[in-house]
Design a protein around this motif. Sequence first.
Motif, mmCIF file in Angstrom:
data_model
loop_
_atom_site.group_PDB
_atom_site.id
_atom_site.type_symbol
_atom_site.label_atom_id
_atom_site.label_comp_id
_atom_site.label_asym_id
_atom_site.label_seq_id
_atom_site.Cartn_x
_atom_site.Cartn_y
_atom_site.Cartn_z
ATOM 1 N N ALA A 75 0.835 -1.206 0.000
ATOM 2 C CA ALA A 75 0.000 0.000 0.000
ATOM 3 C C ALA A 75 0.869 1.255 0.000
ATOM 4 O O ALA A 75 0.576 2.219 -0.713
ATOM 5 N N GLN A 76 1.946 1.250 0.790
ATOM 6 C CA GLN A 76 2.850 2.405 0.815
ATOM 7 C C GLN A 76 3.479 2.638 -0.548
ATOM 8 O O GLN A 76 3.580 3.782 -1.007
ATOM 9 N N SER A 77 3.878 1.577 -1.207
ATOM 10 C CA SER A 77 4.483 1.689 -2.526
ATOM 11 C C SER A 77 3.483 2.267 -3.526
ATOM 12 O O SER A 77 3.820 3.164 -4.312
ATOM 13 N N GLU A 78 2.253 1.769 -3.487
ATOM 14 C CA GLU A 78 1.230 2.287 -4.398
ATOM 15 C C GLU A 78 0.916 3.750 -4.092
ATOM 16 O O GLU A 78 0.709 4.551 -4.999
ATOM 17 N N MET A 79 0.910 4.110 -2.814
ATOM 18 C CA MET A 79 0.651 5.508 -2.442
ATOM 19 C C MET A 79 1.751 6.434 -2.961
ATOM 20 O O MET A 79 1.472 7.540 -3.412
ATOM 21 N N ARG A 80 2.998 5.968 -2.920
ATOM 22 C CA ARG A 80 4.095 6.787 -3.466
ATOM 23 C C ARG A 80 3.906 7.003 -4.970
ATOM 24 O O ARG A 80 4.116 8.101 -5.479
ATOM 25 N N ALA A 81 3.485 5.950 -5.670
ATOM 26 C CA ALA A 81 3.239 6.068 -7.112
ATOM 27 C C ALA A 81 2.086 7.032 -7.376
ATOM 28 O O ALA A 81 2.145 7.840 -8.312
ATOM 29 N N ILE A 82 1.045 6.965 -6.557
ATOM 30 C CA ILE A 82 -0.091 7.876 -6.714
ATOM 31 C C ILE A 82 0.329 9.308 -6.434
ATOM 32 O O ILE A 82 -0.031 10.231 -7.178
ATOM 33 N N ASP A 83 1.108 9.508 -5.370
ATOM 34 C CA ASP A 83 1.588 10.860 -5.056
ATOM 35 C C ASP A 83 2.409 11.430 -6.214
ATOM 36 O O ASP A 83 2.278 12.607 -6.563
ATOM 37 N N ALA A 84 3.236 10.593 -6.827
ATOM 38 C CA ALA A 84 4.044 11.037 -7.963
ATOM 39 C C ALA A 84 3.140 11.377 -9.149
ATOM 40 O O ALA A 84 3.365 12.379 -9.848
ATOM 41 N N ALA A 85 2.099 10.570 -9.380
ATOM 42 C CA ALA A 85 1.164 10.847 -10.478
ATOM 43 C C ALA A 85 0.415 12.152 -10.227
ATOM 44 O O ALA A 85 0.231 12.958 -11.148
ATOM 45 N N LEU A 86 0.005 12.373 -8.973
ATOM 46 C CA LEU A 86 -0.685 13.627 -8.646
ATOM 47 C C LEU A 86 0.236 14.823 -8.852
ATOM 48 O O LEU A 86 -0.198 15.884 -9.322
ATOM 49 N N ALA A 87 1.515 14.659 -8.538
ATOM 50 C CA ALA A 87 2.486 15.736 -8.768
ATOM 51 C C ALA A 87 2.643 16.000 -10.270
ATOM 52 O O ALA A 87 2.757 17.160 -10.700
ATOM 53 N N ARG A 88 2.629 14.924 -11.079
ATOM 54 C CA ARG A 88 2.717 15.107 -12.530
ATOM 55 C C ARG A 88 1.475 15.815 -13.060
ATOM 56 O O ARG A 88 1.567 16.637 -13.978
ATOM 57 N N ILE A 89 0.317 15.531 -12.471
ATOM 58 C CA ILE A 89 -0.908 16.235 -12.872
ATOM 59 C C ILE A 89 -0.753 17.727 -12.593
ATOM 60 O O ILE A 89 -1.032 18.564 -13.453
#
Length: 112
Positions: free
Chosen positions: A57-71
């Motif tokens: 879950a932590q790994s997926e959250m980091r990926a989501i945070d990075a995607a939100l930053a790219r947005i």
Amino acid sequence: MKSTETRKNELEARRAQLSERMAQVESELEGHEEKDWDDAAIEHESDEVLEDLGQSAQSEMRAIDAALARIEAGEYGYCVTCGERIDEARLDLLPATPFCREHAPGAKAPRQ
């Protein structure tokens, strides 16, 4: 084709789900009572599974945070390696991915 705002809302909803799951895992790990040896051994195995779920879950959250930053940066939907647009079907399956199919980790090199 989904809008960036729709993708952002989906990513934020998934992040909230993961955050809730991590809180449940943490609560479960902290809520153990003193047990006899057999129960403790079984509980230890359960704890390992819960810890793996938490790390995932932590790994997926980091990926989501990075995607939100790219947005926020206006770079979402473009491969961070080659800069090409990521296929919409790929984003449907992996909305947080920063890579096109060709540059995804584990992708086979194109034939020449």
